[in-house]
Enzyme design. Structure first.
Site, PDB file in Angstrom:
ATOM      1  N   GLN A  82       0.912  -1.345  -0.034  1.00 39.41           N
ATOM      2  CA  GLN A  82       0.078   0.070   0.116  1.00 39.41           C
ATOM      3  C   GLN A  82       0.817   1.398   0.162  1.00 39.41           C
ATOM      4  OE1 GLN A  82      -2.712  -1.834   3.401  1.00 39.41           O
ATOM      5  NE2 GLN A  82      -3.595   0.177   2.850  1.00 39.41           N
ATOM      6  N   HIS A  83       0.177   2.434  -0.227  1.00 37.98           N
ATOM      7  CA  HIS A  83       0.931   3.777  -0.033  1.00 37.98           C
ATOM      8  C   HIS A  83       1.777   4.129  -1.023  1.00 37.98           C
ATOM      9  CE1 HIS A  83      -1.536   3.398   3.671  1.00 37.98           C
ATOM     10  NE2 HIS A  83      -0.738   2.330   3.918  1.00 37.98           N
ATOM     11  N   ASP A 239      -2.301  -4.703  -0.306  1.00 37.76           N
ATOM     12  CA  ASP A 239      -1.914  -6.162   0.032  1.00 37.76           C
ATOM     13  C   ASP A 239      -2.668  -6.744   1.038  1.00 37.76           C
ATOM     14  OD1 ASP A 239      -0.404  -4.606   1.771  1.00 37.76           O
ATOM     15  OD2 ASP A 239       1.309  -5.616   1.510  1.00 37.76           O
TER      16      ASP A 239
HETATM   17  O1  LIG Z   1       1.537   0.513   4.873  1.00 41.93           O
HETATM   18  C1  LIG Z   1       0.964  -0.558   5.130  1.00 41.93           C
HETATM   19  C2  LIG Z   1      -0.399  -0.805   5.605  1.00 41.93           C
HETATM   20  O2  LIG Z   1      -0.850   0.524   5.699  1.00 41.93           O
HETATM   21  C3  LIG Z   1       1.764  -2.121   5.005  1.00 41.93           C
HETATM   22  O3  LIG Z   1       1.077  -3.234   5.312  1.00 41.93           O
HETATM   23  C4  LIG Z   1       2.058  -2.245   3.312  1.00 41.93           C
HETATM   24  O4  LIG Z   1       1.001  -2.402   2.451  1.00 41.93           O
HETATM   25  C5  LIG Z   1       3.489  -3.064   3.144  1.00 41.93           C
HETATM   26  O5  LIG Z   1       3.256  -4.361   3.366  1.00 41.93           O
HETATM   27  P1  LIG Z   1       4.090  -5.671   3.380  1.00 41.93           P
HETATM   28  O6  LIG Z   1       4.889  -5.273   2.340  1.00 41.93           O
HETATM   29  O7  LIG Z   1       4.820  -5.631   4.712  1.00 41.93           O
HETATM   30  O8  LIG Z   1       3.428  -6.621   3.205  1.00 41.93           O
END
Ligand SMILES: O=C(CO)[C@@H](O)[C@H](O)COP(=O)(O)O
Ligand SMILES: Nc1ncnc2c1ncn2[C@@H]1O[C@H](COP(=O)(O)OP(=O)(O)O)[C@@H](O)[C@H]1O
EC number: 2.7.1.17
Length: 476
Positions: A82-83, A239
């Site tokens: 995300q983000h 994700d």
């Molecule tokens: O920033 C967040 C949720 O807000 C994280 O959960 C990212 O989505 C990255 O996820 P992973 O790579 O650790 O699965």
């Protein structure tokens, strides 16, 4: 190809921080018939950045490992970290590497945005979340301030999963789940907030369209990947939203995901709005909500401490009074972007295994504290925690969660729940079904159940006190 398939095949992609994982799944039964994985590099010096071209290359490599199965897919869906801020020029090429969710350089911009637009409560009501450094809006504000030429050259802004979907289909499209982590999508109106976009100088025309849940957003139109041209493409999602799909998650079931990030979340029918900023008010990929708390320091931080101690990650020892707050990358929950790791309570008889155990405790503490905050008030107090992510494979992680939560824990057998959720979304397109119902039919949440253990309240209290007393150091 591994197991036999009866139905059409679908591809689910998880483009996460450390790697791309691909599953080819039989849409009828949920059997995984092939899988692939390729690593990413995270660089950026003081920050965290990745080259979007590398995600595309990793996707090609992971699909290549799936052999003929990927070439037979009827539908594809991409889920991603995300983000992240992906900035593209007029030719569709990245202007610079993507700024990732765990890059804390944007913390001052986030703080300023919160103050400039009415404070934390106003943001929670308007957007659903109080933006911290992770949110895309703060990253865009950082870019405009620190690299104005790059911001000026940007004609399109994408999230990681949107970017990959666009390269697959040619369509500029995202979904409500991932859009809800930008800070410029309002959960109150379920649309981009033009007031916020105007405030940060971003033209809404630079953003992708937000697809409806269940929409076919395009077809595969590239020959660069080993996928069949014409396969249907779903909107994809963030994700965490994809893992919720992959579990067929319903309200009242808390999930704890232990990966690069630590996350704790649940599906809710009610739109979240937490003015404290601990819980982000994300949308899920189906039309409900996904209140979620996220930490920056999870498996990588604990593995780093194990390496510093020269120990295997499972070589923990009970006892002692050491407390370790493993905030190696700064921290998001609690919001301490400038923090570093803090070790307290060492004695002559403290062993390295006890220090390692303290690192696990410090990594899950804030997540467990947030479990009740992400659950609706009427949820059962003893609902089992569904434990997923790479860390769920580790005994030390599992036992730490049991010891500090006092809750029953369930570990699904399925390993790649994000990619599986993307596959369920793709299967939903082909079969005309709700992806959560597809995942339920596939039995993705089946696994091993662990009964509750007595809660270690002494360790919990030591963590609470160290966090409070160490605040001045952690804010430095
Ligand atoms: O920033 C967040 C949720 O807000 C994280 O959960 C990212 O989505 C990255 O996820 P992973 O790579 O650790 O699965
Ligand atoms: N058997 C295991 N025991 C404990 N931790 C593991 C195990 N296998 C993988 N991990 C951890 O899982 C992490 C990767 O988790 P994953 O959920 O795949 O990450 P990502 O956030 O990139 O999706 C690694 O950092 C590693 O520490």
């Amino acid at each position: 190809m591994g197991a036999q398939a009866a139905g059409p095949l679908v591809v689910g992609v998880d483009s996460s921080t450390q790697s791309t994982k691909v599953l080819v799944v039989d849409a009828a039964s949920g059997t995984v018939v092939a899988r692939g994985r390729a690593p990413h590099a995270v660089g950026g010096g003081a920050g965290k950045e990745s080259d979007p071209g590398r995600w595309w290359a990793a996707l090609g490599a992971a699909l290549g490992q799936c052999g003929e199965a990927a070439r037979q897919a009827g539908a594809v869906s991409v889920a991603g970290q995300q983000h992240g801020l992906v900035t593209l020029d007029a030719a569709g090429a990245p202007v610079r590497p993507a700024l990732l969710w765990n890059d804390v350089r944007s913390a001052p911009q986030a703080e300023r945005l919160v103050a400039e637009l009415g404070g934390a409560a106003a943001w929670a009501e308007r957007v659903g979340s109080v933006p911290g450094a992770a949110f895309t809006v703060a990253k865009w504000a950082w870019l405009r301030e620190h690299e104005p030429a790059a911001a000026a050259a940007t004609t399109a802004v994408r999230l990681p999963h949107d970017h990959l979907t666009e390269r697959l289909t040619g369509a500029a499209v995202t979904d409500r789940g991932d859009a809800s982590g930008t800070g410029w999508w309002s959960s109150a109106t379920e649309a981009y907030d033009t007031g916020i976009l105007d405030h940060v100088g971003l033209d809404p025309a630079a953003l992708p369209r937000v697809a409806r849940p269940g929409e076919v957003v395009g077809t595969v139109r590239t020959d660069e990947l080993p996928l069949p041209r014409g396969a249907l493409v779903a909107a994809g999602t963030g994700d965490n939203m994809a893992a919720a799909l992959g579990l067929g998650l319903r309200p009242g079931r808390p999930v704890l995901s232990l990966g690069t990030s630590g996350t704790v979340y649940a599906v809710s029918r009610r739109r979240p709005a937490d003015p404290s900023g601990t819980v982000a008010g994300f949308a899920d990929a189906r039309g409900d909500w996904l209140p979620l708390a996220c930490t920056l320091n999870c498996t990588l931080a604990v593995d780093r401490i194990a390496a510093l101690l020269g120990r295997d990650r499972e070589a923990v020892e009970a006892g002692g009074e050491a407390v370790l707050l493993p905030f190696l990358d700064g921290e998001r929950t609690p919001n301490l972007p400038g923090a570093s790791g803090l070790l307290h309570g060492l004695r002559h008889d403290t062993t390295p295994g006890q220090v390692l155990q303290a690192a696990y405790d410090g990594a899950v503490f804030a997540l467990l504290k947030a479990v009740d905050q992400v659950l609706d008030a009427e949820s059962a107090a003893d609902a089992p925690l569904l434990l997923i992510g790479g860390g769920a494979r580790g005994r030390a992680w599992r036992e730490t969660v049991r010891r500090l939560s006092g809750r029953p824990v369930e570990v699904p057998d399925a390993r790649e729940l994000v990619a599986l959720g993307a596959a369920a979304q793709a299967a939903g397109l082909l079969l005309g079904e709700d992806p959560a119902a597809v995942a339920e039919r596939w039995g993705t949440a089946r696994g091993t159940a662990y009964p509750p253990r007595e809660r270690d309240t002494a360790a919990w209290e030591r963590l609470t006190a160290t966090l409070a007393d160490g605040e001045a150091l952690l804010r430095r």
